[in-house]
Design an enzyme around this catalytic site. Structure first.
Site, mmCIF file in Angstrom:
data_model
loop_
_atom_site.group_PDB
_atom_site.id
_atom_site.type_symbol
_atom_site.label_atom_id
_atom_site.label_comp_id
_atom_site.label_asym_id
_atom_site.label_seq_id
_atom_site.Cartn_x
_atom_site.Cartn_y
_atom_site.Cartn_z
ATOM 1 N N ASN A 6 0.859 -1.193 0.000
ATOM 2 C CA ASN A 6 0.000 0.000 0.000
ATOM 3 C C ASN A 6 0.892 1.239 0.000
ATOM 4 O O ASN A 6 1.699 1.428 0.921
ATOM 5 C CB ASN A 6 -0.902 -0.031 1.238
ATOM 6 C CG ASN A 6 -1.876 1.133 1.264
ATOM 7 O OD1 ASN A 6 -1.481 2.262 0.984
ATOM 8 N ND2 ASN A 6 -3.127 0.880 1.592
ATOM 9 N N HIS A 9 0.984 6.219 1.694
ATOM 10 C CA HIS A 9 1.776 7.115 2.543
ATOM 11 C C HIS A 9 2.903 7.817 1.792
ATOM 12 O O HIS A 9 3.443 8.808 2.273
ATOM 13 C CB HIS A 9 2.300 6.364 3.762
ATOM 14 C CG HIS A 9 1.184 5.985 4.699
ATOM 15 N ND1 HIS A 9 0.379 6.924 5.295
ATOM 16 C CD2 HIS A 9 0.723 4.788 5.088
ATOM 17 C CE1 HIS A 9 -0.523 6.301 6.037
ATOM 18 N NE2 HIS A 9 -0.349 5.013 5.928
ATOM 19 N N HIS A 42 -5.547 3.678 -1.977
ATOM 20 C CA HIS A 42 -6.889 4.044 -1.518
ATOM 21 C C HIS A 42 -7.223 5.405 -2.129
ATOM 22 O O HIS A 42 -6.558 6.395 -1.845
ATOM 23 C CB HIS A 42 -6.868 4.123 0.023
ATOM 24 C CG HIS A 42 -8.208 4.356 0.646
ATOM 25 N ND1 HIS A 42 -8.426 4.221 1.994
ATOM 26 C CD2 HIS A 42 -9.410 4.720 0.114
ATOM 27 C CE1 HIS A 42 -9.690 4.481 2.271
ATOM 28 N NE2 HIS A 42 -10.308 4.799 1.143
ATOM 29 N N ARG A 44 -9.385 8.166 -1.762
ATOM 30 C CA ARG A 44 -10.329 8.686 -0.772
ATOM 31 C C ARG A 44 -11.179 9.795 -1.382
ATOM 32 O O ARG A 44 -10.758 10.478 -2.322
ATOM 33 C CB ARG A 44 -9.585 9.219 0.460
ATOM 34 C CG ARG A 44 -8.862 8.124 1.239
ATOM 35 C CD ARG A 44 -8.330 8.675 2.546
ATOM 36 N NE ARG A 44 -9.389 8.919 3.490
ATOM 37 C CZ ARG A 44 -9.693 8.133 4.525
ATOM 38 N NH1 ARG A 44 -8.996 7.047 4.753
ATOM 39 N NH2 ARG A 44 -10.679 8.430 5.323
ATOM 40 N N ARG A 48 -6.990 12.990 -0.131
ATOM 41 C CA ARG A 48 -5.976 13.559 0.769
ATOM 42 C C ARG A 48 -4.563 13.035 0.494
ATOM 43 O O ARG A 48 -3.598 13.651 0.870
ATOM 44 C CB ARG A 48 -6.344 13.330 2.233
ATOM 45 C CG ARG A 48 -6.211 11.895 2.680
ATOM 46 C CD ARG A 48 -6.309 11.772 4.177
ATOM 47 N NE ARG A 48 -7.663 11.938 4.644
ATOM 48 C CZ ARG A 48 -8.150 11.327 5.727
ATOM 49 N NH1 ARG A 48 -7.368 10.557 6.451
ATOM 50 N NH2 ARG A 48 -9.394 11.493 6.118
ATOM 51 N N GLU A 69 -8.675 0.598 -3.155
ATOM 52 C CA GLU A 69 -9.657 0.646 -2.071
ATOM 53 C C GLU A 69 -10.482 1.910 -2.278
ATOM 54 O O GLU A 69 -9.934 2.983 -2.536
ATOM 55 C CB GLU A 69 -8.961 0.764 -0.718
ATOM 56 C CG GLU A 69 -8.035 -0.365 -0.401
ATOM 57 C CD GLU A 69 -7.135 -0.018 0.778
ATOM 58 O OE1 GLU A 69 -7.293 1.062 1.372
ATOM 59 O OE2 GLU A 69 -6.278 -0.823 1.091
ATOM 60 N N THR A 100 -8.719 3.934 7.772
ATOM 61 C CA THR A 100 -9.985 3.199 7.725
ATOM 62 C C THR A 100 -10.279 2.559 9.088
ATOM 63 O O THR A 100 -9.495 1.761 9.578
ATOM 64 C CB THR A 100 -9.908 2.090 6.650
ATOM 65 O OG1 THR A 100 -9.275 2.627 5.504
ATOM 66 C CG2 THR A 100 -11.281 1.576 6.305
ATOM 67 N N GLU A 148 -11.386 -9.021 2.356
ATOM 68 C CA GLU A 148 -10.156 -8.669 3.064
ATOM 69 C C GLU A 148 -10.522 -8.531 4.534
ATOM 70 O O GLU A 148 -11.415 -7.756 4.893
ATOM 71 C CB GLU A 148 -9.555 -7.375 2.529
ATOM 72 C CG GLU A 148 -8.277 -7.022 3.298
ATOM 73 C CD GLU A 148 -7.457 -5.894 2.684
ATOM 74 O OE1 GLU A 148 -7.601 -5.628 1.468
ATOM 75 O OE2 GLU A 148 -6.685 -5.268 3.428
ATOM 76 N N HIS A 211 -4.272 -4.197 7.463
ATOM 77 C CA HIS A 211 -4.442 -3.043 8.349
ATOM 78 C C HIS A 211 -3.631 -3.213 9.617
ATOM 79 O O HIS A 211 -3.883 -4.127 10.394
ATOM 80 C CB HIS A 211 -5.909 -2.767 8.722
ATOM 81 C CG HIS A 211 -6.132 -1.296 8.952
ATOM 82 N ND1 HIS A 211 -5.715 -0.650 10.089
ATOM 83 C CD2 HIS A 211 -6.667 -0.337 8.159
ATOM 84 C CE1 HIS A 211 -6.004 0.628 9.989
ATOM 85 N NE2 HIS A 211 -6.576 0.856 8.821
HETATM 86 N N1 PXP Z 1 -6.083 -2.828 3.692
HETATM 87 C C1 PXP Z 1 -7.045 -1.881 3.757
HETATM 88 C C2 PXP Z 1 -8.411 -2.225 3.293
HETATM 89 C C3 PXP Z 1 -6.759 -0.580 4.240
HETATM 90 O O1 PXP Z 1 -7.723 0.344 4.299
HETATM 91 C C4 PXP Z 1 -5.425 -0.281 4.602
HETATM 92 C C5 PXP Z 1 -5.090 1.106 5.034
HETATM 93 O O2 PXP Z 1 -5.215 1.976 3.952
HETATM 94 C C6 PXP Z 1 -4.469 -1.299 4.496
HETATM 95 C C7 PXP Z 1 -4.828 -2.571 4.062
HETATM 96 C C8 PXP Z 1 -3.041 -1.064 4.861
HETATM 97 O O3 PXP Z 1 -2.952 -0.746 6.215
HETATM 98 P P1 PXP Z 1 -1.598 -0.272 6.857
HETATM 99 O O4 PXP Z 1 -1.201 0.998 6.172
HETATM 100 O O5 PXP Z 1 -1.927 -0.081 8.289
HETATM 101 O O6 PXP Z 1 -0.587 -1.363 6.610
#
Ligand code: PXP
Length: 256
Positions: A6, A9, A42, A44, A48, A69, A100, A148, A211
């Site tokens: 992901n 960030h 994601h 959003r 953001r 996402e 999330t 998921e 997550h």
């Molecule tokens: N899976 C989903 C559905 C999420 O919303 C997120 C956060 O955007 C992640 C995985 C990844 O989470 P993390 O950044 O905490 O590893």
């Protein structure tokens, strides 16, 4: 085990200055070089971090399958049907949240139609859900390809038990500080993930999880047989600040 990186960030860091660096697209090439299977972003409602143009550029590069996402938002759904990512994972979204929180409410009225629409555009679908058995059966009825499982509760309990978070300014106030209670809650949380994953497998759903997964807590989730995909962001990008993205990803593979 498939690793979905992901990269939200990376865009968050760029948006801290509202300039053009670091570019999330660059991360896709590094990730591919060290064996990542999928990129997760994601989109959003408030854009953001990831922007529409990031998504288009990342899909256009098409060197890895892209899992997007998103919330059940009409304009995002229309946009994504035109962009055709490999997979869409429907997630809940609140503007004021930091990340999330909680799984998707599966009673959302037009969910089945939204999923059908994505399939019409040859897009794989998943729903991001809390690990509860009743959610798995409903997900199956909705016609998604997979689920998921939300590992946020497990991850938070793990942090409170095994990191210095319980003594940090950002301590999770909703969780107890008593270690025995935390230990019991952590075991229950892991058990819920295991039971949900097993049920989903029996119902022939693909099982992903994500997550809050990090280098310390990922192994127990990795070991749950039916889980075949992990989506991980924050911990890898945070580590990448110190060791570089490629090495941070390799360290994650070594933690599996
Ligand atoms: N899976 C989903 C559905 C999420 O919303 C997120 C956060 O955007 C992640 C995985 C990844 O989470 P993390 O950044 O905490 O590893």
């Amino acid at each position: 085990m498939k690793l979905g990186l992901n990269i939200d960030h990376i865009a968050t860091l760029r948006e801290a200055r509202k300039i053009n660096e670091p570019d999330p697209l660059e991360a896709v090439f590094i990730a591919k070089n060290v064996g990542v299977d999928q990129i997760t972003i994601h989109l959003r409602e408030d854009r953001r971090h990831i922007h529409d143009d990031d998504l288009k550029a990342i899909i256009r590069a098409s060197i890895l399958p892209i899992n997007v996402e998103c919330a059940c938002d009409e304009s995002i759904i229309e946009f994504l049907c035109a962009q055709k990512p490999y997979k869409i994972t429907l997630v809940p979204e609140k503007r004021e949240e930091i990340t999330t929180e909680g799984g998707l409410d599966l009673s959302y009225p037009s969910l089945k139609e939204i999923i059908k629409e994505f399939h019409k555009h040859q897009i794989q679908t998943a729903v991001f859900i809390d690990p509860q058995e009743e959610n798995i059966a409903i997900a199956k009825q909705l016609g998604v390809n997979g689920i998921e499982l939300h590992t946020g509760e497990y991850a938070n309990l793990h942090l409170m038990l095994y990191s210095n978070l319980s003594r940090h300014k950002n301590t999770i106030k909703t969780l107890p500080t008593n270690r025995d209670t935390l230990r019991t809650q952590l075991a229950n949380s892991l058990q819920k993930i295991q039971t949900s994953a097993e049920l989903a497998e029996r119902l022939e759903l693909e099982v992903a999880a994500g997550h809050g997964l990090n280098y310390q807590n990922v192994r127990a989730i990795y070991e749950i047989g039916p889980i075949t995909e992990l989506n991980i962001g924050q911990s890898i990008i945070a580590r990448a600040v110190f060791v570089g993205l490629g090495e941070a990803i390799r360290e994650m593979y070594r933690s599996f």
